[in-house]
Design a protein around this motif. Structure first.
Motif, PDB file in Angstrom:
ATOM      1  N   GLU A   1       0.832  -1.206   0.000  1.00  0.00           N
ATOM      2  CA  GLU A   1       0.000   0.000   0.000  1.00  0.00           C
ATOM      3  C   GLU A   1       0.866   1.255   0.000  1.00  0.00           C
ATOM      4  OE1 GLU A   1      -3.389   2.257  -0.188  1.00  0.00           O
ATOM      5  OE2 GLU A   1      -3.249   0.055  -0.341  1.00  0.00           O
TER       6      GLU A   1
ATOM      7  N   HIS B   1       1.030   7.365  -2.716  1.00  0.00           N
ATOM      8  CA  HIS B   1       1.820   7.478  -1.494  1.00  0.00           C
ATOM      9  C   HIS B   1       3.287   7.773  -1.809  1.00  0.00           C
ATOM     10  CE1 HIS B   1      -1.644   6.422   0.740  1.00  0.00           C
ATOM     11  NE2 HIS B   1      -1.620   5.133   0.490  1.00  0.00           N
TER      12      HIS B   1
ATOM     13  N   ARG C   1      -9.588  -4.076   3.746  1.00  0.00           N
ATOM     14  CA  ARG C   1      -8.828  -3.191   2.861  1.00  0.00           C
ATOM     15  C   ARG C   1      -8.684  -1.786   3.452  1.00  0.00           C
ATOM     16  NH1 ARG C   1      -5.179  -3.958  -0.072  1.00  0.00           N
ATOM     17  NH2 ARG C   1      -4.307  -1.983   0.551  1.00  0.00           N
ATOM     18  N   ASP C   2      -9.767  -1.266   4.034  1.00  0.00           N
ATOM     19  CA  ASP C   2      -9.721   0.090   4.554  1.00  0.00           C
ATOM     20  C   ASP C   2      -8.786   0.208   5.762  1.00  0.00           C
ATOM     21  OD1 ASP C   2     -11.715  -1.440   6.028  1.00  0.00           O
ATOM     22  OD2 ASP C   2     -12.225   0.430   7.023  1.00  0.00           O
TER      23      ASP C   2
ATOM     24  N   GLU D   1      -5.345   0.638   4.244  1.00  0.00           N
ATOM     25  CA  GLU D   1      -5.246   1.976   3.661  1.00  0.00           C
ATOM     26  C   GLU D   1      -5.065   3.031   4.744  1.00  0.00           C
ATOM     27  OE1 GLU D   1      -8.839   2.182   1.447  1.00  0.00           O
ATOM     28  OE2 GLU D   1      -8.066   1.021  -0.266  1.00  0.00           O
TER      29      GLU D   1
ATOM     30  N   ARG E   1      -1.774   5.547   5.495  1.00  0.00           N
ATOM     31  CA  ARG E   1      -1.869   7.012   5.631  1.00  0.00           C
ATOM     32  C   ARG E   1      -1.240   7.481   6.950  1.00  0.00           C
ATOM     33  NH1 ARG E   1      -7.138   5.987   3.694  1.00  0.00           N
ATOM     34  NH2 ARG E   1      -8.009   6.274   5.782  1.00  0.00           N
TER      35      ARG E   1
END
Length: 428
Positions: free
Chosen positions: A231, A237, A380-381, A384, A388
């Motif tokens: 990710e 990113h 998935r979130d 993510e 971040r």
């Protein structure tokens, strides 16, 4: 046990190691206690797999008790010779591996009327291996000796979950003694010896080094670290990482990569290690196995420089700790001491024993799935969001410094040698 020994010696006690083998340590050797003793291997196989080497359960019982009697005699001799006041059985009365050892320690303690402080990490009911004994004698020994209810024996466990389960199953009270770390030791820093660590393992200064410091084992869920690295390696990113200097002033120029470094000893099955490699290749993650350059201490072997695990921590930009099951969590303490940001899966003991302290981490949540191949995944979130949050630690030096310094102080307050000394003072 080394940490207990150091603290007890600081308290003024004379402490001896007592084991089946001692490596380079000094102490008392009782060969029957060796973890890999061939006779004990036979007992384990016949106790939990199949009663294959004995005509009946009674002959098996007699063999175990005879071996236990030999061990007990050697233990009683050591108690007398070294004038021991307290025994600290370490996993002897919890795991279920050493049936004769557990019997020997309990009977020697009764015979000598000696105080015992049992240090219990892993209980037999936590491992499927010990769940289906082949005969009634094994079942009775597990009930009677794992752990025993002795009038002069106290019990220490390493987390609140084990404490509750021990009481529920046996009625025994216990004290939680967490893993600790010597937060007063000199900080790990880049120095003349480890300054070339990145170069030696094939990581550029412009790369982001994500360190997985644990052993390679299925329950460590290293696949989640691969997912996070993948990710972070996505163009959106990477562009943020390359737009401005990193937290320490370095620049992640165009050839900079996200590199996941596995420093720990491989202890998993071949299929798991091969699966990690396949997962990394599929997700275009650069994965490096560097345990062949890591030793317990710095040394040179065959003209080749070897580094300590602490050297790897020094050069890490981010630590991953995605284990889904831990008895406590030594690598978490190492990350606190190293003042590195950590990405953590909130395994059960983390939730009960560590999270309440208020550490700043990047969370991978506390819920996961296991697929048909045995590999772990989270939503998935979650990945993510973790990416971040990791970006902020990689880009904002002030934020990173404040968070890791705060974590260090919390670790010092809750899990230092001084804390261990306070706990041990109730018994010693």
């Amino acid at each position: 046990m080394e940490k207990w020994k150091r603290v007890l010696e600081d308290m003024g006690h004379r402490v001896y190691y007592l084991a089946g083998s001692l490596g380079e340590q000094d102490g008392i050797v009782i060969e029957e206690l060796h973890y890999q003793h061939p006779v004990n291997h036979q007992f384990v196989a016949n106790a939990y797999e199949k009663l294959a080497d004995y005509a009946d359960a009674e002959s098996f019982r007699d063999d175990v008790l005879a071996f236990a009697a030999r061990t007990e005699a050697a233990l009683c001799l050591a108690i007398d010779r070294y004038r021991l006041d307290v025994l600290v059985p370490n996993n002897i009365w919890s795991l279920g591996w050493g049936l004769p050892a557990a019997i020997a320690f309990a009977e020697a303690a009764r015979k000598k009327n000696i105080t015992c402080v049992a240090h219990n990490h892993d209980f037999h009911w936590e491992r499927s291996r010990y769940g289906n004994p082949t005969n009634i004698y094994v079942s009775e020994w597990l009930r009677r000796y794992f752990p025993p209810a002795l009038p002069r024996a106290s019990h220490a466990v390493i987390n609140k979950i084990a404490q509750d389960e021990l009481h529920k199953r046996t009625g025994l009270q216990s004290v939680v003694v967490p893993n600790v770390f010597d937060f007063s030791t000199p900080a790990w820093t880049v120095d003349e010896y480890n300054g070339d660590f990145r170069q030696a393992i094939g990581v550029k200064d412009s790369d982001i080094l994500i360190l997985q410091a644990t052993r390679i084992a299925e329950r460590k869920a290293i696949e989640l670290a691969i997912d996070l690295a993948a990710e972070l390696g996505k163009p959106n990113h990477l562009s943020r990482l390359r737009d401005k200097p990193l937290y320490d002033g370095r620049r992640m120029v165009e050839d900079g990569e996200i590199v996941l470094v596995l420093a720990g000893l491989p202890e998993s099955s071949d299929w798991y290690r091969e699966g990690l490699v396949r997962r990394a290749e599929k997700k275009h993650v650069k994965l490096l196995h560097v345990n062949d350059r890591i030793e317990a201490t710095r040394l040179t072997r065959g003209g080749r420089k070897m580094y300590s695990l602490w050297d790897a921590y020094v050069h890490a930009d981010l630590i991953t700790y995605p284990s889904v099951l831990e008895g406590w969590g030594n690598q978490f303490l190492e990350g606190l001491f190293a003042k590195k940001p950590m990405v953590v899966y909130e395994y059960p003991v983390y939730g009960t024993d560590i999270k309440p302290c208020g550490f700043d981490i990047v969370s991978l949540g506390d819920t996961h799935r296991v697929d048909a191949d045995g590999f772990v995944s989270v939503e998935r979130d979650v990945i993510e969001r973790a990416a971040r949050e990791s970006l902020r630690y990689l880009l904002d030096g002030d934020f990173r410094h404040a968070a890791t310094e705060r974590n260090f102080r919390l670790g010092e307050r809750h899990f230092s040698f001084d804390v261990l000394k306070t706990i041990l003072s109730r018994w010693f």
